[in-house]
Design a protein around this motif. Structure first.
Motif, PDB file in Angstrom:
ATOM      1  N   GLY A  82       1.252  24.567  96.971  1.00  0.00           N
ATOM      2  CA  GLY A  82       1.644  24.700  95.725  1.00  0.00           C
ATOM      3  C   GLY A  82       3.048  24.738  95.304  1.00  0.00           C
ATOM      4  O   GLY A  82       3.276  24.657  94.275  1.00  0.00           O
ATOM      5  N   ASN A 113     -10.540  30.093  90.870  1.00  0.00           N
ATOM      6  CA  ASN A 113      -9.456  30.724  90.089  1.00  0.00           C
ATOM      7  C   ASN A 113      -8.446  31.142  91.303  1.00  0.00           C
ATOM      8  O   ASN A 113      -7.006  30.864  91.122  1.00  0.00           O
ATOM      9  N   ARG A 116      -6.494  27.797  91.941  1.00  0.00           N
ATOM     10  CA  ARG A 116      -5.526  27.647  90.729  1.00  0.00           C
ATOM     11  C   ARG A 116      -4.295  28.506  90.674  1.00  0.00           C
ATOM     12  O   ARG A 116      -3.176  27.844  90.397  1.00  0.00           O
ATOM     13  N   SER A 117      -4.581  29.741  91.300  1.00  0.00           N
ATOM     14  CA  SER A 117      -3.305  30.761  91.045  1.00  0.00           C
ATOM     15  C   SER A 117      -2.269  30.406  92.368  1.00  0.00           C
ATOM     16  O   SER A 117      -1.110  30.552  91.784  1.00  0.00           O
ATOM     17  N   LEU A 121      -4.444  22.306  91.909  1.00  0.00           N
ATOM     18  CA  LEU A 121      -5.787  21.850  91.064  1.00  0.00           C
ATOM     19  C   LEU A 121      -6.711  21.669  91.980  1.00  0.00           C
ATOM     20  O   LEU A 121      -6.894  21.018  92.880  1.00  0.00           O
ATOM     21  N   PRO A 122      -8.250  22.103  91.646  1.00  0.00           N
ATOM     22  CA  PRO A 122      -9.165  22.168  92.330  1.00  0.00           C
ATOM     23  C   PRO A 122      -9.653  20.633  92.703  1.00  0.00           C
ATOM     24  O   PRO A 122     -10.389  20.259  93.707  1.00  0.00           O
ATOM     25  N   GLU A 151     -16.969  22.272  90.327  1.00  0.00           N
ATOM     26  CA  GLU A 151     -15.737  22.624  89.682  1.00  0.00           C
ATOM     27  C   GLU A 151     -14.514  21.464  90.205  1.00  0.00           C
ATOM     28  O   GLU A 151     -13.297  21.798  89.810  1.00  0.00           O
TER      29      GLU A 151
END
Length: 598
Positions: A82, A113, A116-117, A121-122, A151
């Motif tokens: 990330g 979630n 994403r945190s 991106l999934p 998802e």
């Protein structure tokens, strides 16, 4: 979590101190020659034994921290990934049990979630399911996989073919990717069985809509073969080493191979006299039941044999139905089923349309099973018969293995004298060269004065001469890019992609001329030949056997059909027989009208 002893272990200390980090190895698009994704690989501190991931997994097992360690690796990979600007897709290893534990801890929605945190991106995450430990709750895992797919998170199966992988798991979770274990992607040019296994997996992948990733690519020839087999993706040191920062491009060497026009020489797949008869199918010698056998008897049989996937229903030695273990045991576990149906005949819960496979089944028929839309036979297995009588059971994995072995056996048989590929594989290779727009040289090779030699010394020594020609051609060809075929009799074909093809031809001619003399007796060697009848029955003198090579330079888009290349090479061969050097190279200007006249 873990007991105090485990908490004080070396791995726990490394995780607590934040000393574990990920490196990222590129996964390449083998058709486009670009980086498609990266796989996160965990590492401990440098210059220590813990830098080796195998050592870390061993510690995790010893300290009882497998699940904690896997989840720690997941968090670490997401955290590092990330932080990179637009890094692309990420493959992260995770066992099914670890995935279910993460879902239990965070909840399915919260897990997404959480991803994403970290700024990931999934849709850019691929969870690579390892099978170090198989989950005992397949229903829950299947539901979790379905939710993650909804998802945008993709799933992959890791190291397929390493002994732990399962066709059933592949079928049930429908992964977007399956990674082929590196054992099957090495030495593809010489290990026909590996090539056949890749073919078989590619066939299954097309049925399930799965993309394959070839692992462990380390040689240029393997990379070229995988590219030519139209595999989607590849991974290995040749394409790129794991690094702390994701690579933007694959290595220059691999990029050059993926973009060049040279095609790989695939092991030929010529067939024997009865090439399609399946032999060696591993049969599960399982007890069958009659149609009137009570359900309690079937349940007892499954309980006594935990690995038995099904039971055959047999009447007068002939199978009429099959009872699937998972379906039957699920029914049997429902409330009051035992009391209401335990003594009733089992035929109510049987499949009366099972797949029956004869021990001598044609391999082409079995390939139809692997490629058909109805994949229940791969999943549920089949019944094996001998002349229609029940013999035992088989599984989908055994079927794939047996088909592969049968095709391997057929591939071992080529020309019975030289073991070189014959007309069909020669034509297929020429067509591949033409389709790819590859520049190559087609050489037609013939033995001069072979018939008088064969008539004079007999077929046994004649066979020795032909084998010598085959060995000489192979000796001076590059097996990675030059194709040697045996048309039949004393005619051979070489399809050169080597840039130095002309000196190779000259060495073939010279070396053969020297070695062929050893097959003549001393009197003939001193005389320079033998007295023998010609084709008209007239006795005359024939020089010692030599080779003639007619060569045609084939430019991209110059020929459209295999026959055109073959005809041009045959004309060049005839002209070579009148050449003093034994080598004739067709000029392009001369080749054009010959092509047009065909």
């Amino acid at each position: 979590m873990s007991d105090n002893k485990s908490n004080k272990g070396q791995l726990q200390q490394l995780m607590s101190a934040g000393l574990l980090n990920c490196v990222f190895q590129p996964i390449s698009d083998l058709q486009a020659g670009v980086v498609f994704a990266h796989e996160a690989l965990i590492r401990g501190p440098k210059d220590t034994n813990f830098h080796n991931p195998d050592k870390l997994f061993k510690l995790a097992e010893e300290e009882g921290l497998i699940l904690e360690f896997e989840l720690h690796c997941l968090h670490q990979a997401l955290n590092q990934w990330g932080q990179f600007p637009e890094p692309g897709r990420l493959f992260v290893n995770l066992s099914a049990n670890a995935l279910l534990q993460a879902s239990s801890i965070h909840g399915s929605a919260s897990l997404v979630n959480l991803i994403r945190s970290y700024g990931v991106l999934p849709r850019m995450l691929i969870l690579e399911i390892t099978e170090h430990e198989r989950t005992s709750d397949m229903d829950r895992f299947r539901k979790e996989a379905h939710y993650l797919n909804s998802e945008g998170i993709s799933l992959a199966l890791d190291d397929f073919g390493d002994g732990r992988s399962s066709l059933k798991l592949w079928s049930e979770i429908k992964p977007a990717f399956v990674k082929i274990d590196k054992y099957f992607t090495k030495e593809l040019g010489s290990r026909t069985e590996n090539l056949q296994m890749v073919h078989a997996l590619k066939c299954i992948a097309e049925v399930f809509g799965t993309q394959l990733v070839a692992e462990g690519i380390e040689s240029g020839n393997d990379l070229r073969i995988l590219r030519d087999l139209q595999l989607a993706y590849g991974q290995g040191y040749l394409l790129g080493y794991p690094t702390s920062v994701p690579a933007r491009t694959i290595t220059a060497e691999s990029a050059k191979i993926l973009k060049d026009k040279q095609i790989a020489v695939l092991p030929h797949l010529q067939q024997n006299a009865r090439p399609n008869i399946l032999r060696g199918l591993k049969v599960i010698k399982a007890r069958a039941v009659s149609p009137d056998a009570p359900n309690s008897e079937v349940e007892s049989l499954f309980q006594a044999c935990p690995d038995l996937h099904a039971v055959a229903v047999v009447e007068d030695e002939r199978p009429i139905a099959m009872i699937n273990r998972d379906q039957f045991m699920s029914q049997y576990a429902t409330m009051y089923f035992r009391e209401l149906n335990g003594r009733r005949p089992c035929k109510k819960f049987a499949n009366y349309s099972p797949r029956l496979i004869e021990l001598n089944e044609d391999v082409d028929n079995l390939l139809g099973i692997l490629t058909s839309e109805d994949q229940r036979y791969l999943i549920e297995g089949f019944i094996v018969t001998d002349n229609g009588r029940y013999v035992g059971l088989g599984t989908g994995e055994q079927l794939v293995r047996a088909v592969t072995e049968a095709r391997i056996e057929a591939a071992r048989h080529a020309n019975p004298l030289t073991s070189l590929p014959g007309n069909i594989p020669i034509s297929l290779h020429i067509q591949r060269l033409l389709n790819n727009g590859t520049e190559f040289v087609a050489c037609y090779i013939d033995l001069n004065h072979f018939k008088p030699f064969n008539d004079h010394y007999g077929y046994w020594r004649g066979d020795e001469m032909i084998r010598l020609a085959a060995q000489t051609c192979l000796r001076y060809c590059d097996p990675c890019c030059d194709f040697v075929g045996h048309v039949g009799g004393d005619d051979f074909v070489i399809l050169f992609q080597s840039a130095d093809w002309q000196p190779r031809c000259e060495r073939i001619i010279d070396d053969f001329a020297v070695k062929a003399l050893t097959l003549f007796d001393e009197i003939a060697r001193l005389a320079g030949g033998i007295e023998a009848e010609d084709r008209h029955g007239v006795v005359r003198f024939f020089p010692c056997t030599t080779l003639s090579v007619g060569a045609v330079l084939v430019k991209p888009n110059e020929f459209e059909k295999v026959e055109q290349v073959a005809n041009a090479a045959a004309i060049a061969k005839h002209r070579a027989k009148n050449s003093s050097s034994g080598l004739y190279i067709a000029k392009r200007e001369a080749a054009i009208p010959e092509k047009a006249a065909i």
